[in-house]
Design a protein around this motif. Sequence first.
Motif, short mmCIF file in Angstrom:
data_model
loop_
_atom_site.label_atom_id
_atom_site.label_comp_id
_atom_site.label_asym_id
_atom_site.label_seq_id
_atom_site.Cartn_x
_atom_site.Cartn_y
_atom_site.Cartn_z
N GLU A 7 -13.29 7.90 0.98
CA GLU A 7 -11.92 8.05 1.48
C GLU A 7 -11.60 7.02 2.56
OE1 GLU A 7 -9.03 11.49 3.48
OE2 GLU A 7 -11.14 11.92 3.04
N GLN A 11 -8.84 3.85 2.14
CA GLN A 11 -7.72 3.66 3.06
C GLN A 11 -7.77 2.30 3.73
OE1 GLN A 11 -5.06 5.94 3.40
NE2 GLN A 11 -4.26 4.02 4.23
N CYS A 14 -6.65 -0.28 1.18
CA CYS A 14 -5.20 -0.14 0.97
C CYS A 14 -4.43 -0.76 2.13
CB CYS A 14 -4.82 1.33 0.82
SG CYS A 14 -5.27 2.05 -0.77
N ASP A 15 -4.87 -0.48 3.35
CA ASP A 15 -4.22 -1.07 4.52
C ASP A 15 -4.34 -2.60 4.50
OD1 ASP A 15 -3.58 1.46 5.40
OD2 ASP A 15 -5.22 1.58 6.86
N CYS A 49 -4.43 5.19 -4.90
CA CYS A 49 -3.86 5.41 -3.57
C CYS A 49 -2.55 4.63 -3.40
CB CYS A 49 -4.87 5.01 -2.50
SG CYS A 49 -4.29 5.19 -0.80
#
Length: 226
Positions: A7, A11, A14-15, A49
């Motif tokens: 997780e 993230q 993705c950022d 995501c």
Amino acid sequence: MSPTTLENDVQYVCDLANSKRIAGKRTIIGVAGPPASGKSTLAEAVVRCLNQEENAVPVAALLPMDGYHLDNRLLESRGLLARKGAPETFDAHGFCDAVQKLSSATRESFHPKFDRQMDLAIANSIAIHPDTPVVVVEGNYLLLKAEPWATLKDVFSATVFVSPTIEELRDRLQQRWIKHGLDPTAAMQRATGNDLPNAELVLNESREADVLLNQNYTEFGVRYAY
């Protein structure tokens, strides 16, 4: 390097992808690593995501390198079937050309996808919309210094390298072949005869990535091996 969770890494990537986005220009993120490192799991999760919100056009698309495996019959005719997964068993030039064209796509493009159960690539199974702003490209050899892989160096907006220890990779690769029906001894022979040499090539001959992850995931009691 401390262990991370899937997780958290998803993230983070993705950022990273969102930070690289420029209006009117496609963002291409490369996710590389040795076989069984967890790169496919990470790349797939990143695309999910980024596509959490429903849009007429997907925000992100996934292009795995595995779709560019050469056919088993061709590999057998060249004496390469036992080496399937090594760099010379891919349509490397075709793959690199396809990734380069993604940067300036003006129309929908179609790409092959590898079916693990059938052990073959299925043509035109992946469609990438011309207005999709982010493409995540995933594969073992994206960062190799050798040609033609080196031609991808300036294509990626950012690169991620997933790198567990060689001991962890050995265990995962053995377990992978056991799941395919081999006994533990045969599974280890298969892993050490082909997969581990490929893994060592990736670890030793890849250029440095923007982000290095160990992907030693044990969240929910599961070790991610693909």
